[in-house]
Design a protein around this motif. Sequence first.
Motif, short mmCIF file in Angstrom:
data_model
loop_
_atom_site.label_atom_id
_atom_site.label_comp_id
_atom_site.label_asym_id
_atom_site.label_seq_id
_atom_site.Cartn_x
_atom_site.Cartn_y
_atom_site.Cartn_z
N ILE A 142 53.99 50.70 65.47
CA ILE A 142 53.24 51.60 64.61
C ILE A 142 51.80 51.70 65.08
CG2 ILE A 142 52.25 50.02 62.90
CD1 ILE A 142 53.59 51.92 60.77
N GLN A 143 51.12 52.75 64.63
CA GLN A 143 49.69 52.90 64.89
C GLN A 143 48.98 53.21 63.57
OE1 GLN A 143 47.64 55.06 68.35
NE2 GLN A 143 47.66 56.61 66.73
N LEU A 144 47.83 52.56 63.38
CA LEU A 144 46.98 52.82 62.21
C LEU A 144 45.67 53.40 62.69
CD1 LEU A 144 47.61 49.43 60.39
CD2 LEU A 144 48.77 51.59 59.97
N VAL A 145 45.19 54.42 62.01
CA VAL A 145 44.00 55.12 62.46
C VAL A 145 42.88 55.13 61.41
CG1 VAL A 145 43.09 57.31 63.32
CG2 VAL A 145 45.39 56.61 63.94
N LYS A 146 43.25 55.29 60.15
CA LYS A 146 42.26 55.48 59.10
C LYS A 146 41.80 54.16 58.48
CE LYS A 146 44.35 59.90 57.81
NZ LYS A 146 45.05 60.64 56.74
N SER A 163 35.44 42.05 67.05
CA SER A 163 34.00 41.99 66.79
C SER A 163 33.40 43.39 66.77
CB SER A 163 33.31 41.14 67.86
OG SER A 163 33.58 41.66 69.14
N THR A 164 34.13 44.35 67.30
CA THR A 164 33.64 45.73 67.32
C THR A 164 34.59 46.63 66.54
OG1 THR A 164 34.80 46.13 69.40
CG2 THR A 164 32.52 45.46 69.56
N THR A 165 34.08 47.75 66.10
CA THR A 165 34.88 48.70 65.35
C THR A 165 35.94 49.33 66.25
OG1 THR A 165 32.99 49.21 63.92
CG2 THR A 165 34.79 50.80 63.96
N LEU A 166 37.14 49.41 65.73
CA LEU A 166 38.25 49.96 66.48
C LEU A 166 38.52 51.40 66.06
CD1 LEU A 166 40.64 46.89 66.12
CD2 LEU A 166 39.20 47.44 68.08
N SER A 167 38.84 52.25 67.02
CA SER A 167 39.23 53.62 66.69
C SER A 167 40.62 53.65 66.06
CB SER A 167 39.23 54.49 67.95
OG SER A 167 37.93 54.58 68.49
N ASN A 168 41.49 52.82 66.58
CA ASN A 168 42.81 52.67 65.97
C ASN A 168 43.38 51.33 66.37
OD1 ASN A 168 44.51 52.83 68.43
ND2 ASN A 168 43.85 54.96 68.50
N ILE A 169 44.48 50.95 65.77
CA ILE A 169 45.14 49.71 66.14
C ILE A 169 46.64 49.97 66.20
CG2 ILE A 169 45.41 48.75 63.82
CD1 ILE A 169 44.44 46.04 65.35
N GLN A 170 47.27 49.38 67.20
CA GLN A 170 48.71 49.52 67.38
C GLN A 170 49.35 48.14 67.27
OE1 GLN A 170 49.24 51.40 71.22
NE2 GLN A 170 48.02 53.18 70.67
#
Lengths: 114, 114
Positions: free
Chosen positions: A47-51, A26-33
């Motif tokens: 893995i990690q995604l940031v952009k 529900s909120t914006t994430l800085s990154n996701i793993q």
Amino acid sequence: GQQVMQIPQYQHVQEGEDFTTYCNSSTTLSNIQWYKQRPGGHPVFLIQLVKSGEVKKQKRLTFQFGEAKKNSSLHITATQTTDVGTYFCAGWVGDGGSQGNLIFGKGTKLSVKP
Amino acid sequence: DGGITQSPKYLFRKEGQNVTLSCEQNLNHDAMYWYRQDPGQGLRLIYYSQIVNDFQKGDIAEGYSVSREKKESFPLTVTSAQKNPTAFYLCASSIFIWQAYGYTFGSGTRLTVV
């Protein structure tokens, strides 16, 4: 409180079929793993995604991070029995610095029928 | 090889008894975490530590205690105040606190109340 929702909870596929699991916040994430936990084992970092809009591939696995940085997906092409396990997403909710919280989804348990 | 060692693998606790779960890492990571995993649930944060002699409560700290006297070690004590301690306990570490780096997990301790 803040939550990362992950669906489906379970997925049963025939070997060779594709598989997708989704995470939504529900909120914006800085990154996701993303992590994989084999039956009886422990989570292993994938893995990690940031952009925003980022797409990464690892062999048959494709990871996407949504444009709004509120959702993500993991897609496995042509599943194999070695893909069996529970896949967790974990989203970082914070200000981009050291303050914040890493929130795990409840996971998607994948079973593959040979 | 670097990694996280958790012991014991299985632990049985009697009612009213305190037990301590060991977690040791040789990765030279600053941050360490304890998570609890119940069937069908995600990972819930118990305690975390950014540096030696400092630790913070997570989402479900009641009935648990920790110490961080050495960078390599982050033991978790499950006290008699924890009413439902049967679960799978996972220790993790990361280079720095929280985001931007994936976590390395130990192989876990399965605690059962008898």
